[in-house]
Design an enzyme around this catalytic site. Structure first.
Site, PDB file in Angstrom:
ATOM      1  N   ASP A  22       0.833  -1.208   0.000  1.00 43.49           N
ATOM      2  CA  ASP A  22       0.000   0.000   0.000  1.00 43.49           C
ATOM      3  C   ASP A  22       0.868   1.259   0.000  1.00 43.49           C
ATOM      4  OD1 ASP A  22      -2.344   1.424  -0.014  1.00 43.49           O
ATOM      5  OD2 ASP A  22      -2.806   1.102   2.107  1.00 43.49           O
ATOM      6  N   HIS A  39       2.389   3.541  -9.059  1.00 47.99           N
ATOM      7  CA  HIS A  39       2.157   2.120  -9.345  1.00 47.99           C
ATOM      8  C   HIS A  39       3.345   1.520 -10.098  1.00 47.99           C
ATOM      9  CE1 HIS A  39      -1.749   2.344  -7.629  1.00 47.99           C
ATOM     10  NE2 HIS A  39      -2.291   3.078  -8.586  1.00 47.99           N
ATOM     11  N   LEU A 133      10.058 -21.108  -4.523  1.00 49.81           N
ATOM     12  CA  LEU A 133       9.113 -20.168  -3.899  1.00 49.81           C
ATOM     13  C   LEU A 133       7.776 -20.157  -4.643  1.00 49.81           C
ATOM     14  CD1 LEU A 133       8.574 -17.552  -2.074  1.00 49.81           C
ATOM     15  CD2 LEU A 133       9.500 -16.261  -4.014  1.00 49.81           C
ATOM     16  N   ARG A 190       2.135  -4.790   6.179  1.00 52.66           N
ATOM     17  CA  ARG A 190       1.391  -3.764   5.451  1.00 52.66           C
ATOM     18  C   ARG A 190       2.189  -2.484   5.484  1.00 52.66           C
ATOM     19  NH1 ARG A 190      -4.953  -2.411   4.630  1.00 52.66           N
ATOM     20  NH2 ARG A 190      -4.620  -0.682   3.183  1.00 52.66           N
TER      21      ARG A 190
HETATM   22  C1  IPE Z   1      -5.514  -2.701  -0.125  1.00 49.00           C
HETATM   23  O1  IPE Z   1      -5.135  -1.388  -0.305  1.00 49.00           O
HETATM   24  C2  IPE Z   1      -5.487  -3.427  -1.429  1.00 49.00           C
HETATM   25  C3  IPE Z   1      -4.180  -3.570  -2.064  1.00 49.00           C
HETATM   26  C4  IPE Z   1      -3.034  -3.214  -1.572  1.00 49.00           C
HETATM   27  C5  IPE Z   1      -4.216  -4.209  -3.336  1.00 49.00           C
HETATM   28  P1  IPE Z   1      -6.202  -0.220  -0.491  1.00 49.00           P
HETATM   29  O2  IPE Z   1      -5.450   1.046  -0.581  1.00 49.00           O
HETATM   30  O3  IPE Z   1      -7.111  -0.550  -1.617  1.00 49.00           O
HETATM   31  O4  IPE Z   1      -7.041  -0.353   0.844  1.00 49.00           O
HETATM   32  P2  IPE Z   1      -7.811   0.727   1.710  1.00 49.00           P
HETATM   33  O5  IPE Z   1      -8.764   1.435   0.798  1.00 49.00           O
HETATM   34  O6  IPE Z   1      -6.773   1.650   2.273  1.00 49.00           O
HETATM   35  O7  IPE Z   1      -8.467  -0.067   2.774  1.00 49.00           O
HETATM   36  C1  IPE Z   2      -1.552   0.237  -3.365  1.00 47.18           C
HETATM   37  O1  IPE Z   2      -1.331   1.605  -3.388  1.00 47.18           O
HETATM   38  C2  IPE Z   2      -1.763  -0.332  -4.725  1.00 47.18           C
HETATM   39  C3  IPE Z   2      -3.133  -0.766  -5.001  1.00 47.18           C
HETATM   40  C4  IPE Z   2      -4.143  -0.756  -4.170  1.00 47.18           C
HETATM   41  C5  IPE Z   2      -3.369  -1.257  -6.340  1.00 47.18           C
HETATM   42  P1  IPE Z   2      -2.529   2.634  -3.391  1.00 47.18           P
HETATM   43  O2  IPE Z   2      -2.912   2.919  -4.804  1.00 47.18           O
HETATM   44  O3  IPE Z   2      -3.637   2.168  -2.543  1.00 47.18           O
HETATM   45  O4  IPE Z   2      -1.830   3.906  -2.765  1.00 47.18           O
HETATM   46  P2  IPE Z   2      -2.456   4.931  -1.729  1.00 47.18           P
HETATM   47  O5  IPE Z   2      -3.022   4.146  -0.599  1.00 47.18           O
HETATM   48  O6  IPE Z   2      -3.508   5.695  -2.470  1.00 47.18           O
HETATM   49  O7  IPE Z   2      -1.310   5.789  -1.324  1.00 47.18           O
HETATM   50 MG    MG Z   3      -4.074   2.405  -0.559  1.00 48.54          MG
END
Ligand code: IPE
Ligand code: IPE
Ligand code: MG
Length: 244
Positions: A22, A39, A133, A190
């Site tokens: 995240d 990303h 793995l 996380r």
């Molecule tokens: C969780 O992250 C999903 C992934 C990392 C793929 P999100 O950014 O989508 O989750 P929330 O919205 O903070 O709960």
């Molecule tokens: C995690 O990063 C990647 C996915 C959920 C695909 P985010 O896109 O959720 O990044 P933030 O949470 O907005 O910073």
């Molecule tokens: Mg996120």
């Protein structure tokens, strides 16, 4: 610069590491870049953690890449993530295969665009007989949906006379989950400072050690992974019993 972290003790490595990757969006925002740049940067760290896990001898790595809730994002962002997935596999499949990695997916991939499904299926097929793995990429994954689906399939097997309701134990039930046959995660990481599960592996994480770090996913490098493993190795896992 933070000090270097010692190599983890091989005899106390987690067998299975799960990661909620995240913070890509916030990483980009800090740099005044579009979310897509976050990303892309995050994708490079996926390569890093796979390589490092394989070098360390970790057996299972489960990466949360796209949740059932992530469809709520703008169409362009979802499309970019799908494109990135294809790019990732085009770039990495050969190396993963050379490293003896078994590539798998969890989640309902049938809802993903067809070209994505095709490269995923190709990667799963190519690496299925490897013995190193196991990498599970969670795509269109949601734990509640997974549990409901497992219950539905167990019910169908009861209806078909293959099993009796009495036979449904924790162990048998976990065989209906997508991680069937794999040990539960020992360590959940996380990144980005959020401290929640966001519908990830609710059943399988029952006794995992949780490691939350404010580091954003695109900054989660080898040192950060070692730091997480060091924290894990410092935990006393009692499973409700007493310290041995
Ligand atoms: C969780 O992250 C999903 C992934 C990392 C793929 P999100 O950014 O989508 O989750 P929330 O919205 O903070 O709960
Ligand atoms: C995690 O990063 C990647 C996915 C959920 C695909 P985010 O896109 O959720 O990044 P933030 O949470 O907005 O910073
Ligand atoms: Mg996120």
């Amino acid at each position: 610069m933070a000090k270097n972290v010692a190599a983890p003790r091989p005899e106390a490595l987690p067998r299975h590491v799960a990661v909620i990757m995240d913070g890509n969006g916030r990483w980009a925002k800090k740099r005044l870049l579009p979310r897509s740049a976050g990303h892309t940067a995050g994708m490079y760290k996926v390569k890093t953690i796979i390589r490092q896990s394989s070098d360390l001898g970790i057996r299972y790595l489960t990466l949360y890449a796209f949740s059932t809730e992530n469809w709520k994002r703008p169409k362009a962002e979802v499309g970019f993530l799908m494109k990135l997935l294809i790019e990732f596999l085009n770039q990495e499949l050969e190396e993963m295969h050379a490293r003896n990695v078994i590539f798998r997916t969890i989640g309902d991939v049938t809802a993903l665009p067809q070209p994505v499904q095709d490269v995923l299926a190709g990667a799963v097929e190519k690496t299925r007989n490897n013995t190193g793995l196991t990498v599970n990429i969670a795509l269109n994954y949601g734990s509640r949906a997974e549990i409901a689906e497992a219950a539905r399939r167990a019910a169908q097997d009861v209806k078909a006379g293959k099993i009796t309701p009495e036979e449904i134990s924790e162990e048998l039930f976990s065989g209906y989950l997508e991680t069937s046959g794999q040990p539960d995660p020992d360590l959940l990481i996380r990144t980005s400072g959020e401290e929640r599960l966001s519908n990830f592996l609710l059943f399988q994480l029952a006794y995992a050690e949780f490691y939350f770090t404010p580091v954003l996913w695109p900054d989660f490098d080898e040192q950060e992974y070692l730091r997480a493993l060091e924290a894990y190795q410092g935990r006393g896992r009692r499973y409700g019993g007493l310290e041995s």
